[in-house]
Scaffold this motif. Structure first.
Motif, short mmCIF file in Angstrom:
data_model
loop_
_atom_site.label_atom_id
_atom_site.label_comp_id
_atom_site.label_asym_id
_atom_site.label_seq_id
_atom_site.Cartn_x
_atom_site.Cartn_y
_atom_site.Cartn_z
N ASP A 31 5.25 53.29 -46.38
CA ASP A 31 4.52 52.07 -46.71
C ASP A 31 3.07 52.17 -46.22
OD1 ASP A 31 6.73 50.88 -47.87
OD2 ASP A 31 7.40 50.00 -45.99
N SER A 32 2.91 52.69 -45.01
CA SER A 32 1.58 52.84 -44.43
C SER A 32 1.42 54.26 -43.92
CB SER A 32 1.37 51.84 -43.28
OG SER A 32 2.33 52.05 -42.26
N TYR A 33 0.18 54.67 -43.72
CA TYR A 33 -0.10 56.03 -43.27
C TYR A 33 -1.48 56.07 -42.64
CZ TYR A 33 -2.91 56.07 -47.54
OH TYR A 33 -3.84 55.75 -48.51
N GLU A 34 -1.76 57.15 -41.94
CA GLU A 34 -3.11 57.42 -41.46
C GLU A 34 -3.72 58.44 -42.40
OE1 GLU A 34 -4.36 60.06 -37.94
OE2 GLU A 34 -4.47 58.02 -37.10
N CYS A 35 -4.85 58.10 -43.02
CA CYS A 35 -5.49 58.99 -43.97
C CYS A 35 -5.78 60.34 -43.31
CB CYS A 35 -6.79 58.37 -44.49
SG CYS A 35 -7.74 59.46 -45.58
N THR A 36 -5.31 61.40 -43.94
CA THR A 36 -5.48 62.72 -43.35
C THR A 36 -6.92 63.20 -43.39
OG1 THR A 36 -4.48 64.91 -43.29
CG2 THR A 36 -5.08 64.05 -45.47
N SER A 37 -7.80 62.49 -44.10
CA SER A 37 -9.22 62.86 -44.13
C SER A 37 -10.04 62.01 -43.17
CB SER A 37 -9.75 62.72 -45.56
OG SER A 37 -11.12 63.04 -45.61
N CYS A 38 -10.01 60.69 -43.36
CA CYS A 38 -10.88 59.83 -42.54
C CYS A 38 -10.18 59.25 -41.33
CB CYS A 38 -11.45 58.71 -43.40
SG CYS A 38 -10.26 57.42 -43.87
N THR A 40 -8.28 56.72 -40.95
CA THR A 40 -8.12 55.27 -40.88
C THR A 40 -6.84 54.88 -41.61
OG1 THR A 40 -9.46 54.91 -42.86
CG2 THR A 40 -10.61 54.88 -40.73
N PRO A 41 -6.28 53.68 -41.34
CA PRO A 41 -5.00 53.31 -41.94
C PRO A 41 -5.08 53.16 -43.46
CG PRO A 41 -5.49 51.94 -40.01
CD PRO A 41 -6.75 52.70 -40.34
N GLY A 42 -3.97 53.44 -44.10
CA GLY A 42 -3.84 53.24 -45.54
C GLY A 42 -2.51 52.60 -45.85
N LEU A 214 -13.53 71.34 -46.03
CA LEU A 214 -12.20 70.86 -45.68
C LEU A 214 -12.24 70.18 -44.31
CD1 LEU A 214 -9.22 70.92 -46.62
CD2 LEU A 214 -9.00 73.11 -45.45
N VAL A 215 -12.05 68.87 -44.29
CA VAL A 215 -12.00 68.09 -43.06
C VAL A 215 -10.66 67.37 -43.03
CG1 VAL A 215 -13.02 66.21 -41.73
CG2 VAL A 215 -14.50 67.77 -42.99
N ALA A 216 -9.93 67.56 -41.95
CA ALA A 216 -8.62 66.92 -41.83
C ALA A 216 -8.43 66.40 -40.43
CB ALA A 216 -7.51 67.92 -42.16
N MET A 217 -7.92 65.17 -40.33
CA MET A 217 -7.61 64.56 -39.05
C MET A 217 -8.80 64.61 -38.09
SD MET A 217 -3.82 66.21 -38.98
CE MET A 217 -4.41 67.52 -40.04
N GLY A 218 -9.99 64.35 -38.66
CA GLY A 218 -11.19 64.27 -37.84
C GLY A 218 -11.74 65.61 -37.40
#
Length: 300
Positions: A31-38, A40-42, A214-218
Motif C-alpha cells: 500500500d505504501s513504500y519509500e521511494c527508492t530514488s528520492c 520519500t513516502p509513496g 543512478l541514484v538509489a536510497m539517497g
C-alpha cells in the motif's frame, strides 16, 4: 481499489506475466513504500508508481519509486550492491518480492568504467576508486599505470538555479584502444560519445540520450551509458554507493537530471567546498578543458 502501478515491458519480461499481473492486481504490491530514488513516502493507491527491478548475478529484488522520479526499469547491479539494496529496502518494508535472476539475461556487474560503446579505451582499466561527495581522488599515477576515474559531487549554479552536478576527472591520460603514446584523449572520446564543450558554466548543457545517473536510497551508485545490445550498462560505478547531500539529492529529483562535467587529469583536483569547485571549473572552462552533458536521473 486499483493500484497506480507501472510495470514496464522490460520488468515484465524478467518477472513473468503472472507475477506482473499479481502486482497490478494488488496481490504483491504494498500500500505504501519509500521511494527508492528520492526516499520519500509513496502510496500505490494515490501516487503513480514505478516498479524497479534490481538484477544481480543470482538474485533480483523488486523496489518501488514515484513515477515522477524514475520510470519502471530493470537495473543491473552487482550482488554486493543488491545485498545493500535489500538491507535498505527491508528497513522500510518487509514484503519486497524477490525473484531468481533470469539466466538468459546478462546482468553486468558494473565494476569498471565501460567506454566500449563509443570506442573509448577500457583494456586494463581498474575499477574506479570511490570518492566521498567532497571531492575526487586527484592522485598522481606512475608512467604506464592505468588511470582511475574520480568523481566529485556538488551543486553548480546555472544562473540562479543550483544543479546537482558530477565532475569526472581521471588520475592520468585516457587514450583510445591501442594508443600507447600516452596522449590524453579523454575529452575527445567523450565528445565522440555526445558530450559538448562548455563555454559558459551558467548554461545548462543538452541532455545526452541513453546516458543516465543512478541514484538509489539517497546514494550515488553509477553513471550508465547505452549498451550495444540495448538498455544500459555501467560507465562508472562506486565500489560502495556514495552518500550525497540532501540538497544535491533534492536538486537532482526536482530537475530529474544531473549535470556531468568531465575534465582532464589534474585540471580540477580535490575541492573541499562547492565555491572552490566552481572556481576550479571556471578556470578549466576558460582553458577550453571541460565537456558536459545533462544526464537524466535513473533511479536505483
Amino acid at each position: 481499489m486499483p493500484r497506480m502501478l507501472d510495470v514496464s515491458d522490460e520488468v515484465r519480461s524478467e518477472i513473468g506475466d503472472d507475477e506482473a499481473d499479481r502486482l497490478l492486481g494488488g496481490d504483491r504490491a504494498p500500500d505504501s513504500y519509500e521511494c527508492t530514488s528520492c526516499r520519500t513516502p509513496g502510496d500505490t493507491h494515490a501516487d503513480p508508481t514505478s516498479t524497479v527491478l534490481f538484477v544481480g548475478d543470482e538474485t533480483a529484488v523488486l523496489a518501488f519509486a514515484h513515477a515522477r522520479c524514475i520510470p519502471s526499469q530493470v537495473v543491473p547491479v552487482s550482488e554486493e550492491q543488491l545485498a545493500g539494496a535489500v538491507r535498505s529496502i527491508s528497513q522500510s518494508r518487509t514484503d519486497a518480492p524477490a525473484f531468481p535472476a533470469t539466466p538468459a539475461v546478462e546482468a553486468p556487474t558494473l565494476t569498471a568504467p565501460d567506454l566500449s560503446a563509443h570506442g573509448l579505451a577500457t583494456h586494463g582499466l581498474p575499477a574506479p576508486t570511490p570518492t566521498d561527495p567532497a571531492g575526487a581522488t586527484g592522485r598522481p599515477i606512475a608512467p604506464g599505470q592505468a588511470a582511475v576515474l574520480g568523481i566529485t559531487c556538488g551543486l553548480v549554479l546555472h544562473g540562479k538555479v543550483g544543479h546537482a552536478s558530477l565532475v569526472v576527472e581521471p588520475t592520468g591520460p585516457v587514450g583510445r584502444p591501442g594508443n600507447t603514446s600516452g596522449e590524453d584523449e579523454f575529452l575527445d572520446l567523450l565528445q565522440d560519445a555526445g558530450f559538448q564543450p562548455v563555454a559558459d558554466l551558467n548554461e545548462t548543457p543538452d541532455q545526452l540520450a541513453g546516458w543516465s545517473v543512478l541514484v538509489a536510497m539517497g546514494k550515488l551508485h553509477a553513471i550508465l551509458q547505452p549498451a550495444a545490445a540495448g538498455g544500459s550498462t555501467g560507465w562508472w560505478q562506486a565500489h560502495q554507493p556514495l552518500q550525497v547531500t540532501d540538497a544535491w539529492r533534492m536538486a537532482a529529483s526536482q530537475l530529474s537530471e544531473v549535470t556531468m562535467y568531465a575534465v582532464p587529469a589534474g585540471m580540477v583536483g580535490r575541492q573541499p567546498r562547492e565555491d572552490l569547485l566552481r572556481q576550479a571549473l571556471e578556470r578549466a572552462v576558460a582553458l577550453g578543458q571541460v565537456v558536459a552533458a545533462s544526464l537524466p536521473l535513473a533511479g536505483t
